[in-house]
Enzyme design. Structure first.
Site, PDB file in Angstrom:
ATOM      1  N   TRP A  30       0.822  -1.204   0.000  1.00 19.97           N
ATOM      2  CA  TRP A  30       0.000   0.000   0.000  1.00 19.97           C
ATOM      3  C   TRP A  30       0.859   1.257   0.000  1.00 19.97           C
ATOM      4  O   TRP A  30       0.551   2.225  -0.695  1.00 19.97           O
ATOM      5  CB  TRP A  30      -0.953  -0.030   1.182  1.00 19.97           C
ATOM      6  N   LYS A  34      -4.384  -0.149   9.047  1.00 11.92           N
ATOM      7  CA  LYS A  34      -5.700  -0.539   9.563  1.00 11.92           C
ATOM      8  C   LYS A  34      -5.527  -1.569  10.674  1.00 11.92           C
ATOM      9  O   LYS A  34      -5.266  -2.734  10.403  1.00 11.92           O
ATOM     10  CB  LYS A  34      -6.567  -1.102   8.435  1.00 11.92           C
ATOM     11  N   GLY A  59     -10.208   3.139   3.271  1.00 11.54           N
ATOM     12  CA  GLY A  59     -11.336   2.854   2.399  1.00 11.54           C
ATOM     13  C   GLY A  59     -11.097   1.613   1.565  1.00 11.54           C
ATOM     14  O   GLY A  59     -10.093   0.916   1.732  1.00 11.54           O
ATOM     15  N   SER A 115      -9.696  -0.429  -0.970  1.00 11.56           N
ATOM     16  CA  SER A 115      -8.520  -0.167  -1.811  1.00 11.56           C
ATOM     17  C   SER A 115      -7.556  -1.343  -1.814  1.00 11.56           C
ATOM     18  O   SER A 115      -6.840  -1.558  -0.836  1.00 11.56           O
ATOM     19  CB  SER A 115      -7.792   1.081  -1.289  1.00 11.56           C
ATOM     20  N   LYS A 160     -13.075  -4.562   9.965  1.00  9.67           N
ATOM     21  CA  LYS A 160     -13.524  -5.292   8.769  1.00  9.67           C
ATOM     22  C   LYS A 160     -12.577  -6.434   8.431  1.00  9.67           C
ATOM     23  O   LYS A 160     -12.973  -7.409   7.780  1.00  9.67           O
ATOM     24  CB  LYS A 160     -13.701  -4.340   7.583  1.00  9.67           C
ATOM     25  N   ASP A 194     -15.219  -0.693   2.354  1.00  8.56           N
ATOM     26  CA  ASP A 194     -14.007  -1.449   2.667  1.00  8.56           C
ATOM     27  C   ASP A 194     -14.337  -2.891   3.027  1.00  8.56           C
ATOM     28  O   ASP A 194     -13.591  -3.823   2.699  1.00  8.56           O
ATOM     29  CB  ASP A 194     -13.265  -0.766   3.821  1.00  8.56           C
ATOM     30  N   GLU A 253      -3.323  -8.345   9.367  1.00  4.85           N
ATOM     31  CA  GLU A 253      -3.755  -7.510  10.488  1.00  4.85           C
ATOM     32  C   GLU A 253      -4.985  -8.078  11.198  1.00  4.85           C
ATOM     33  O   GLU A 253      -5.160  -7.897  12.405  1.00  4.85           O
ATOM     34  CB  GLU A 253      -4.053  -6.085  10.007  1.00  4.85           C
TER      35      GLU A 253
END
Length: 338
Positions: A14, A108, A139, A141, A194, A247, A284
């Site tokens: 990322w 995240k 978001g 991605s 999420k 997301d 994560e």
């Protein structure tokens, strides 16, 4: 916007994709990392093949092992490091910074030891006179899509709307667009939690269940994410936005998602340590499951999916039995908030 100097801390998938977005917008981008071979590869071959085997980066994207060099005279700093080292890296940044910058993060998760959100950590560690209010970039991605300039829409959230608007202008272009939000709690909890639901959706796939079951776990997963977030002070509307349901959809349905892939492997009966080793990237959702479970227990928030995943990962329960066990939970209204 005039040309900005931006340090990106963390040349993972990322961080690398976001460096290209900023470079496309004409900004001066400096990637910082601590793996010498990776930094040399970015600077000499203009590739980062551990994450993107067929992508050649613009030669203007440079990388360094020297944090002081990365931070020198920058306008903004973007943290994209794993959750568990965010505090450590923030301390290193705080010891070097000698001028005020816009501080952003695009990770995240929730810190395992303290249960804190990442913006809270950055606020605690970096002196206020050297930073803006923290801006959260989050978001739906996949880095694999952003790096090839596929259309991506995400959120820039900050308690200071002007800081959020700055980040919106910094990143937005013809394929990458940001919307602002001031609900930092909602955006961060949505982005972290999420990942747990994505593990659950992946597990259903690995167990051989169909779309009905996956839709159910994603939808009911959103409900329990919202319940916990609201208890922590979030605006429930945030979970209907890009950083919430957006997301969750992208992470809970795609093979690009490392959390979904980890869940699928767990559903097939693979051991967690083998999954983490073979993937070679931070998952994560595994650590976040434990944090979310502990917070939910402390606050009395009903989170059956998180509980099922927690028991499978941390208590050795059979994942199929844990998931099917939810089918015999007491009947509830769809709109219960506790």
């Amino acid at each position: 916007m005039t040309k900005q100097k931006v340090a990106i801390l963390g040349p993972g998938s990322w961080g690398t994709a976001l460096s290209q977005v900023l470079n496309d917008n004409g900004h001066d981008v400096r990637l910082w990392g601590n793996i010498p071979d990776q930094i040399e590869e970015i600077n000499t071959k203009h590739t980062n093949r551990h994450y993107f085997k067929d992508i050649v980066l613009d030669k203007n994207i440079t990388a360094t092992l020297d944090l002081g060099q990365a931070l020198s005279d920058v306008d903004a700093v973007l943290f994209v490091v794993p959750t568990k080292v965010t505090r450590l890296v923030a301390r290193q940044v705080a010891a070097i910074l000698d001028h005020k910058v816009v501080v952003m993060h695009a990770s995240k998760g929730l810190e395992p030891e303290t249960h804190e959100r990442l913006s809270t950590i950055l606020e605690e560690v970096i002196p206020a006179h050297f930073r803006s209010e923290v801006v959260v970039v989050s978001g739906p991605s996949h880095a694999e899509e952003t790096i090839v300039r596929d259309i991506t829409l995400i959120t820039a959230a900050s308690k200071d709307i002007e800081a959020a608007k700055y980040v919106q202008s910094l990143f937005s272009n013809h394929y990458f667009r940001l919307y602002t939000n001031t609900d930092v709690i909602g955006v961060e909890t949505a982005g972290a939690l999420k990942n747990i639901i994505a593990v659950g959706a992946g597990a259903l796939h690995g167990l051989g269940y169909g779309d009905n079951a996956k839709a159910a776990v994603i939808t009911r997963g959103l409900a329990e994410i919202t319940r916990l977030g609201v208890k922590l002070g979030a605006d429930p509307l945030t979970y209907s936005g890009l950083s919430g349901v957006g997301d969750l959809i992208v992470t809970g349905t795609s093979v690009h998602s490392r959390n979904w892939r980890a869940g699928a492997a767990l559903g097939r009966g693979e051991k967690l340590e083998d999954i983490e080793r073979n993937m070679g990237m931070v998952i994560e959702g595994i650590a976040t499951t434990k944090v979310a479970y502990e917070i939910a227990q402390d606050l009395g928030v009903y989170m059956p999916i998180t509980t099922a995943i927690y028991k499978s990962i941390y208590e050795g329960a059979d994942i199929k039995e844990s998931i099917l066990g939810m089918m015999s939970n007491e009947f509830r209204s769809e709109n219960e908030w506790h």
